[in-house]
Design a protein around this motif. Structure first.
Motif, PDB file in Angstrom:
ATOM      1  N   ASP A   9      13.338 -15.823   3.281  1.00 12.71           N
ATOM      2  CA  ASP A   9      13.741 -16.659   2.035  1.00 12.71           C
ATOM      3  C   ASP A   9      12.487 -16.773   0.803  1.00 12.71           C
ATOM      4  N   ASN A  10      11.205 -16.518   1.275  1.00  9.70           N
ATOM      5  CA  ASN A  10      10.245 -16.521   0.442  1.00  9.70           C
ATOM      6  C   ASN A  10       9.945 -15.194  -0.242  1.00  9.70           C
ATOM      7  N   PRO A  11      10.141 -15.011  -1.567  1.00  4.27           N
ATOM      8  CA  PRO A  11       9.891 -13.813  -2.302  1.00  4.27           C
ATOM      9  C   PRO A  11       8.588 -13.339  -2.765  1.00  4.27           C
ATOM     10  N   HIS A  12       7.491 -14.187  -2.008  1.00  5.35           N
ATOM     11  CA  HIS A  12       6.016 -13.600  -2.333  1.00  5.35           C
ATOM     12  C   HIS A  12       5.825 -12.740  -1.319  1.00  5.35           C
ATOM     13  N   TYR A  13       4.564 -12.106  -1.437  1.00  8.06           N
ATOM     14  CA  TYR A  13       4.135 -11.176  -0.367  1.00  8.06           C
ATOM     15  C   TYR A  13       3.551 -11.925   0.720  1.00  8.06           C
ATOM     16  N   PHE A  14       3.439 -11.076   1.990  1.00  3.59           N
ATOM     17  CA  PHE A  14       3.119 -11.539   3.222  1.00  3.59           C
ATOM     18  C   PHE A  14       2.005 -10.801   3.767  1.00  3.59           C
ATOM     19  N   PHE A  31      11.164  -4.048   6.687  1.00  3.14           N
ATOM     20  CA  PHE A  31      10.182  -4.690   5.958  1.00  3.14           C
ATOM     21  C   PHE A  31       9.688  -3.505   4.786  1.00  3.14           C
ATOM     22  N   GLU A  32       9.126  -3.834   4.058  1.00  2.00           N
ATOM     23  CA  GLU A  32       8.662  -2.891   2.910  1.00  2.00           C
ATOM     24  C   GLU A  32       7.278  -3.225   2.654  1.00  2.00           C
ATOM     25  N   VAL A  33       6.481  -2.208   2.801  1.00  2.00           N
ATOM     26  CA  VAL A  33       4.931  -2.249   2.640  1.00  2.00           C
ATOM     27  C   VAL A  33       4.599  -2.519   1.182  1.00  2.00           C
ATOM     28  N   GLU A  34       3.843  -3.349   0.899  1.00  2.00           N
ATOM     29  CA  GLU A  34       3.334  -3.693  -0.497  1.00  2.00           C
ATOM     30  C   GLU A  34       2.370  -2.339  -0.933  1.00  2.00           C
ATOM     31  N   ALA A  35       2.298  -2.209  -2.296  1.00  2.00           N
ATOM     32  CA  ALA A  35       1.599  -1.533  -2.984  1.00  2.00           C
ATOM     33  C   ALA A  35       0.160  -1.465  -2.827  1.00  2.00           C
ATOM     34  N   LYS A  36      -0.451  -0.240  -2.495  1.00  2.00           N
ATOM     35  CA  LYS A  36      -1.797  -0.056  -2.317  1.00  2.00           C
ATOM     36  C   LYS A  36      -2.195  -0.729  -1.001  1.00  2.00           C
ATOM     37  N   ILE A  62       1.142   3.099  11.628  1.00  2.00           N
ATOM     38  CA  ILE A  62       0.660   2.818  10.425  1.00  2.00           C
ATOM     39  C   ILE A  62       1.569   3.362   9.397  1.00  2.00           C
ATOM     40  N   PHE A  63       2.156   2.419   8.435  1.00  2.00           N
ATOM     41  CA  PHE A  63       2.869   2.722   7.412  1.00  2.00           C
ATOM     42  C   PHE A  63       2.386   2.533   6.014  1.00  2.00           C
ATOM     43  N   VAL A  64       2.265   3.273   5.189  1.00  2.00           N
ATOM     44  CA  VAL A  64       1.653   3.317   3.999  1.00  2.00           C
ATOM     45  C   VAL A  64       2.362   2.656   2.789  1.00  2.00           C
ATOM     46  N   SER A  65       1.694   2.536   1.718  1.00  2.00           N
ATOM     47  CA  SER A  65       2.217   1.846   0.624  1.00  2.00           C
ATOM     48  C   SER A  65       3.447   2.412   0.193  1.00  2.00           C
ATOM     49  N   GLY A  66       4.634   1.258  -0.039  1.00  2.00           N
ATOM     50  CA  GLY A  66       5.923   1.867  -0.547  1.00  2.00           C
ATOM     51  C   GLY A  66       6.791   2.039   0.510  1.00  2.00           C
ATOM     52  N   SER A  67       6.145   2.158   1.744  1.00  2.00           N
ATOM     53  CA  SER A  67       7.040   2.574   3.060  1.00  2.00           C
ATOM     54  C   SER A  67       8.372   1.625   3.229  1.00  2.00           C
ATOM     55  N   LYS A  68       9.421   1.878   3.422  1.00  2.00           N
ATOM     56  CA  LYS A  68      10.743   0.993   3.799  1.00  2.00           C
ATOM     57  C   LYS A  68      11.146   1.319   5.078  1.00  2.00           C
ATOM     58  N   VAL A  69      10.937   0.335   5.847  1.00  2.00           N
ATOM     59  CA  VAL A  69      11.084   0.616   7.412  1.00  2.00           C
ATOM     60  C   VAL A  69      12.028  -0.353   7.902  1.00  2.00           C
ATOM     61  N   ALA A  70      12.855   0.253   9.017  1.00  2.00           N
ATOM     62  CA  ALA A  70      13.855  -0.464   9.791  1.00  2.00           C
ATOM     63  C   ALA A  70      13.853  -0.202  11.026  1.00  2.00           C
ATOM     64  N   LYS A  82       0.973  -6.142  11.365  1.00  2.00           N
ATOM     65  CA  LYS A  82      -0.454  -6.474  10.664  1.00  2.00           C
ATOM     66  C   LYS A  82      -0.470  -5.660   9.408  1.00  2.00           C
ATOM     67  N   GLY A  83      -0.820  -6.581   8.445  1.00  2.00           N
ATOM     68  CA  GLY A  83      -1.076  -6.004   7.069  1.00  2.00           C
ATOM     69  C   GLY A  83      -0.391  -6.458   6.175  1.00  2.00           C
ATOM     70  N   LYS A  84      -0.051  -5.957   4.907  1.00  2.00           N
ATOM     71  CA  LYS A  84       0.507  -6.763   3.824  1.00  2.00           C
ATOM     72  C   LYS A  84       1.972  -6.061   3.618  1.00  2.00           C
ATOM     73  N   ALA A  85       3.036  -6.936   3.881  1.00  2.00           N
ATOM     74  CA  ALA A  85       4.199  -6.494   3.393  1.00  2.00           C
ATOM     75  C   ALA A  85       4.825  -7.112   2.145  1.00  2.00           C
ATOM     76  N   GLU A  86       5.875  -6.588   1.221  1.00  2.00           N
ATOM     77  CA  GLU A  86       6.378  -7.096   0.148  1.00  2.00           C
ATOM     78  C   GLU A  86       7.393  -8.106   0.655  1.00  2.00           C
ATOM     79  N   VAL A  87       8.331  -7.617   1.643  1.00  2.00           N
ATOM     80  CA  VAL A  87       9.318  -8.490   2.329  1.00  2.00           C
ATOM     81  C   VAL A  87       9.437  -8.074   3.774  1.00  2.00           C
TER      82      VAL A  87
END
Length: 431
Positions: A9-14, A31-36, A62-70, A82-87
């Motif tokens: 539900d939270n629209p912010h980065y994680f 999940f989708e990996v945050e840019a950079k 390891i999934f890099v910037s912009g990766s969309k993973v299911a 571990k890392g930064k995801a957009e969602v």
């Protein structure tokens, strides 16, 4: 409220410091990996898969910037991120059961073809943009390979260029499942130069190359019973109206498809049902809830990333070369001449013929930042338009005084061939 609900539900980065996700049977972690940024994934318990490729237990991916993973699980698993995801969220609403049933039906067709020594199923995956066509192709191919098959994966979506670069179409015999991080191993794909981002830019050339690709796939299938029985899975562009719809029908005829999978487009499904012969099975499949529509800017960025990946690798682990090429050492062409009125054309020539004509170019500053395809043709007397390409270059500078231009190349000099084809696609190397 659980941590998983909060993430949904939270629209912010994680920013994950080892966040654990417990998936029940038939659930999917998206999940989708945050840019950079990057995300590290590890499956610590159970069994899971990514687009049909099984995950290894306790292995870090390891999934890099912009990766969309299911990540989907049939029996349940535990995933640590571990890392930064957009969602990031867990979903139980997934079409994977429908997709695996589609695979099972195709496998029955392969078994019948094997028993009768005939051709395996040929599947055309169609639908509008951003409904998951490439992902469905990857899933169906991976499931086939896991049963010991060697299907041909063909990509005629020139907008993204998953087989070569944007502006190309191609095919590949797949004998191993796709790598979780890097996709299918593309050691020797067959790739043709088209040179534009949309089939509409040169409709005549696009249809001609699709037919040429189908011819060569037929020859390859005749050479191997295993490949012939395994069949062909074809990914298409998202242009489905007007001339785009005609291109889909032309592709269905060229590949002589047995099955058409229509993703999330009832209108297109009914159109094809009415226009194609009864022996072609047409099925309507749902799209995944994790698929999101991309803007024009996002699609352009995706094209740039695909070109950058070709030269530098997905994880910047490649080291491309830069060297000068003399004007006199190469012959440069563009496919397609400007359209002229019928009255200005030579006797017997049609305006459509100019779209597949080879036009020689004199090197100039206009080549700057353009992508060039290296044709496999050895002489200009060959049919260069219908000849496959060996690789790609990018022009990084032009020196008219010295009559040389500098290229970015995946391999050191000299060039393998001296016939180059110019794309209408540009790439600025800012690494």
């Amino acid at each position: 409220m659980t941590s998983t609900d909060l993430l949904r539900d939270n629209p912010h980065y994680f920013h994950f410091q080892g966040q654990e996700f417990k998936l029940q049977a038939h659930a999917e972690l998206r999940f989708e990996v945050e840019a950079k940024a990057s995300v590290e994934l590890e499956m610590t318990e159970g069994r899971g898969e990514m687009f049909g490729t099984e995950l290894a237990k306790n292995k870090k991916y390891i999934f890099v910037s912009g990766s969309k993973v299911a990540i989907y699980t049939w029996h349940g698993c535990t995933i640590v991120l571990k890392g930064k995801a957009e969602v990031a969220y867990i979903s139980k609403e997934t079409p994977m059961v429908v997709y695996v049933n589609t695979h099972a039906a195709l496998e029955q067709m392969r078994q019948k073809a094997e028993a009768e020594n005939t051709r395996g199923p040929r599947i055309l995956v169609v639908g509008p943009t951003d409904v998951g066509k490439s992902t469905l192709c990857r899933i169906l191919v991976n499931y086939a390979v896991r049963l010991g098959r060697s299907p041909v994966l063909a990509d005629i979506d020139v907008g993204q260029g998953n087989m070569g670069l944007p502006g190309t179409i191609g095919a590949l015999v797949v004998e191993r499942t796709a790598d979780v991080e890097e996709g299918f191993q593309q050691t020797a794909p067959l790739v043709f130069h088209y040179g534009h981002k949309s089939p509409n830019d040169n409709f005549q050339l696009y249809n001609m190359l699709v037919s040429r690709l189908a011819e060569i796939i037929n020859v390859r299938c005749e050479q191997s019973k295993k490949v012939n029985c395994s069949g062909v899975i074809i990914n298409t562009a998202g242009w489905i109206r007007g001339a785009g719809y005609e291109a889909l029908k032309q592709a269905a005829g060229a590949f002589e498809v047995d099955v058409i999978c229509v993703l999330d487009q009832e209108r297109l499904y009914n159109q094809l049902k009415g226009d194609l012969p009864d022996f072609v099975k047409i099925v309507l499949l749902p799209k995944s809830g994790g698929v999101v529509e991309r803007s024009q800017a996002t699609r352009a960025e995706s094209r740039d990333n695909r070109i950058r990946e070709y030269f530098y690798g997905l994880k910047n682990n490649f080291f491309p070369h830069s060297f000068d090429v003399r004007f006199n050492d190469v012959k440069i062409f563009k496919v397609g001449a400007p359209s002229l009125p019928e009255s200005c054309l030579p006797l017997g020539m049609k305006s459509q013929d100019s779209q597949t004509k080879l036009v020689p170019l004199v090197p100039s500053n206009s080549l700057l930042h353009h992508v060039l395809s290296i044709s496999a043709a050895t002489t200009v007397d060959q049919d260069i338009v219908e000849t496959n390409v060996l690789g790609f270059l990018v022009v990084t500078s032009v020196d008219m005084d010295k009559s040389v231009f500098t290229v970015l190349s995946p391999a050191p000099r000299p060039l393998p061939r001296n016939i180059l084809l110019v794309m209408d696609i540009q790439f600025m190397d800012i690494k």
